[in-house]
Design an enzyme around this catalytic site. Structure first.
Site, short mmCIF file in Angstrom:
data_model
loop_
_atom_site.label_atom_id
_atom_site.label_comp_id
_atom_site.label_asym_id
_atom_site.label_seq_id
_atom_site.Cartn_x
_atom_site.Cartn_y
_atom_site.Cartn_z
CB SER A 26 -0.84 0.08 1.06
OG SER A 26 -1.64 0.98 1.52
CE LYS A 50 -0.84 7.67 -0.29
NZ LYS A 50 -0.19 7.15 0.74
CG ASN A 74 6.61 8.12 3.68
OD1 ASN A 74 5.84 8.32 3.67
ND2 ASN A 74 6.81 6.53 3.95
CG LEU A 78 -2.76 7.95 5.78
CD1 LEU A 78 -3.69 7.76 7.01
CD2 LEU A 78 -2.15 6.95 5.09
CG ASN A 132 -2.52 2.08 7.19
OD1 ASN A 132 -2.01 1.79 8.33
ND2 ASN A 132 -2.32 3.24 6.49
CB CYS A 135 -4.43 6.01 11.02
SG CYS A 135 -4.63 5.22 9.48
CE LYS A 172 1.30 -1.86 5.96
NZ LYS A 172 1.45 -1.48 4.46
CB ILE A 198 5.86 -4.54 9.70
CG1 ILE A 198 7.37 -4.37 8.76
CG2 ILE A 198 6.41 -5.76 10.57
CD1 ILE A 198 8.52 -3.93 9.54
N GLY A 273 7.23 -3.07 -1.60
CA GLY A 273 6.82 -1.38 -1.39
C GLY A 273 8.00 -0.63 -2.21
#
Ligand SMILES: Cc1cc2nc3c(=O)[nH]c(=O)nc-3n(C[C@H](O)[C@H](O)[C@H](O)COP(=O)(O)O)c2cc1C
Length: 312
Positions: A26, A50, A74, A78, A132, A135, A172, A198, A273
Site C-alpha cells: 500500500s 494506497k 517518508n 495519508l 491500515n 493512523c 496491517k 509490517i 513497496g
C-alpha cells in the site's frame, strides 16, 4: 519423458485464492495505473491500493522524503482522493485492467473505518480489505490505533460488522509496539482473516548543518532493506503464536531471496513497496526469482514453504 512439473504458486487469504503470492505494498504503487505501463497487473496476487480515507487529503507538509542508509524515510501522510473519487474513477479502472484488488482503508475514528467499510460493501469483485491501523485516533489524543490493543480491536470489529459477507479482512500492524503478538491476537479475535506485517518503522533524520529535522513533519516512516530484519522478526513471532492466520509480509523485499526469508518466517504472501520506486518491475523480478529458488529447493508448491524456518 519431460521432467517439467508445474509449480503451484497459489496462496490464500480467508476465502480468497490468489494465483501468485506477490502483491504490491500500500502506498507504493498508487492505484495501479503507473505500474500497468510496465507489466500486466494480473501477474500479481493483487494490487493493494494506497490507503483510502473518507475525505480527500493533501498529506503532510514538504520536505517529506529523506534518504537513509539502506532505506528511506517518508512523512507523506495519508494523501489521497477520498472514497467518493476512488469509487468513481479508480475502482472501474482496476476492474477493467483485470487486476485483483485489495483496498487499503485508513481512518481517524472508529466511525470513519465503519463508514469506509459500508461504502466498500456494495463494490463487487474485490479480493479483500487491508485495514491500515497505523493512523492517529482523534478520539484518543492522537494515539495510533495500532499501538493500542483495545482501539485496534474496535476498528476491526467495526469493519467486520459493516463490510458484511465474506470479504477477507487483512489488518496491517505497526512494528512500533512492545508486543506485536498481543496486538495480533486482539485483531484476530475481533474477526481479522489475515495480518499484514509490517508497516514502516518510526524514525527521524536531523540535518546537522541546518540543525533541524530533515522532514517538515519531524518524524517519518522508515522503509526499505534497513527494516527487513524487523519484518522477519515480527512475522516469525506472529506465525509462531498464530500459525493458522495468513500473513502478508513486507519490509525491504527487493529480491527472491529477500522474499523467501519472509516466507520461511511465516508469510503467506509478500508485498513489494520501496523497491518499486527504484525499479517499477520489482514485483515481477521478485516473483520470478522466488519461483526459481523454491523449485531449486525441491518445493512443488508455494504453501509448503510457508513457515519452513520454524521447528515442527
Ligand atoms: C512512500 C510510502 C507510502 C506509503 N503509504 C502507505 C499507505 O498509504 N498505507 C499503508 O498501509 N502503508 C503505506 N506504506 C507502507 C508500505 O506499504 C510498507 O508497509 C512499508 O513501506 C514496508 O515495505 P517496504 O520496505 O517494501 O517499502 C507506505 C510506504 C512508503 C515508502
Amino acid at each position: 519423458m519431460s521432467d517439467f512439473k508445474a509449480f503451484d504458486f497459489r496462496t490464500r487469504f480467508g476465502t480468497k485464492h490468489f494465483p501468485s503470492p506477490i502483491f504490491t505494498a500500500s502506498g507504493c504503487a498508487g492505484y495501479g495505473r503507473e505500474l500497468s505501463q510496465f507489466f500486466d497487473l494480473g501477474e500479481l496476487g493483487a494490487v493493494v491500493t494506497k490507503s483510502i480515507a473518507v475525505k480527500p487529503r493533501s498529506g503532510r507538509p514538504t520536505p517529506r522524503m529523506a534518504e537513509t542508509p539502506s532505506g528511506m524515510l517518508n512523512s507523506i501522510g495519508l494523501q489521497g482522493p477520498g472514497i467518493d473519487d476512488f469509487l468513481e474513477h479508480d475502482i472501474p479502472w482496476l476492474r477493467e485492467s483485470g487486476a485483483r484488488t485489495i483496498v487499503s482503508i485508513s481512518g481517524e475514528s472508529i466511525e470513519e473505518y465503519a463508514s469506509l467499510a459500508r461504502r466498500l460493501r456494495s463494490v463487487t469483485g474485490l479480493s479483500g480489505i487491508e485495514v491500515n491501523i497505523s493512523c492517529p485516533n482523534v478520539e484518543n489524543r492522537g494515539l495510533v490505533f495500532a499501538c493500542d490493543p483495545i482501539a485496534s480491536r474496535s476498528v476491526v470489529e467495526a469493519v467486520r460488522r459493516n463490510i458484511g459477507g465474506e470479504l477477507p479482512i487483512i489488518v496491517k500492524l505497526s512494528p512500533d509496539v512492545t508486543d506485536i503478538v498481543a496486538i495480533a491476537r486482539e485483531v484476530v479475535d475481533a474477526g481479522a482473516d489475515g495480518l499484514a506485517l509490517i508497516n514502516t518503522v518510526l524514525g527521524m533524520v536531523i540535518d546537522i548543518d541546518a540543525r533541524r529535522p530533515k522532514l517538515a513533519g519531524i518524524t517519518g516512516g522508515l522503509s526499505g532493506p534497513a527494516i527487513r530484519p524487523i519484518a522477519v522478526r515480527a512475522i516469525y513471532q506472529v506465525h509462531s503464536a498464530l500459525p493458522n492466520i495468513p500473513i502478508l509480509g513486507m519490509g525491504g523485499v527487493a529480491s527472491g531471496r529477500d522474499a523467501l526469508e519472509l516466507v520461511f518466517a511465516g508469510a503467506s504472501g509478500i508485498s513489494i513497496g520501496t523497491a518499486t520506486f527504484g525499479n517499477p518491475t520489482a514485483a515481477i523480478v521478485v516473483k520470478t526469482e522466488l519461483e526459481n529458488l523454491l523449485k531449486e529447493r525441491g518445493f512443488t508448491s508455494f504453501t509448503e514453504a510457508i513457515g519452513a524456518a520454524h521447528e515442527r
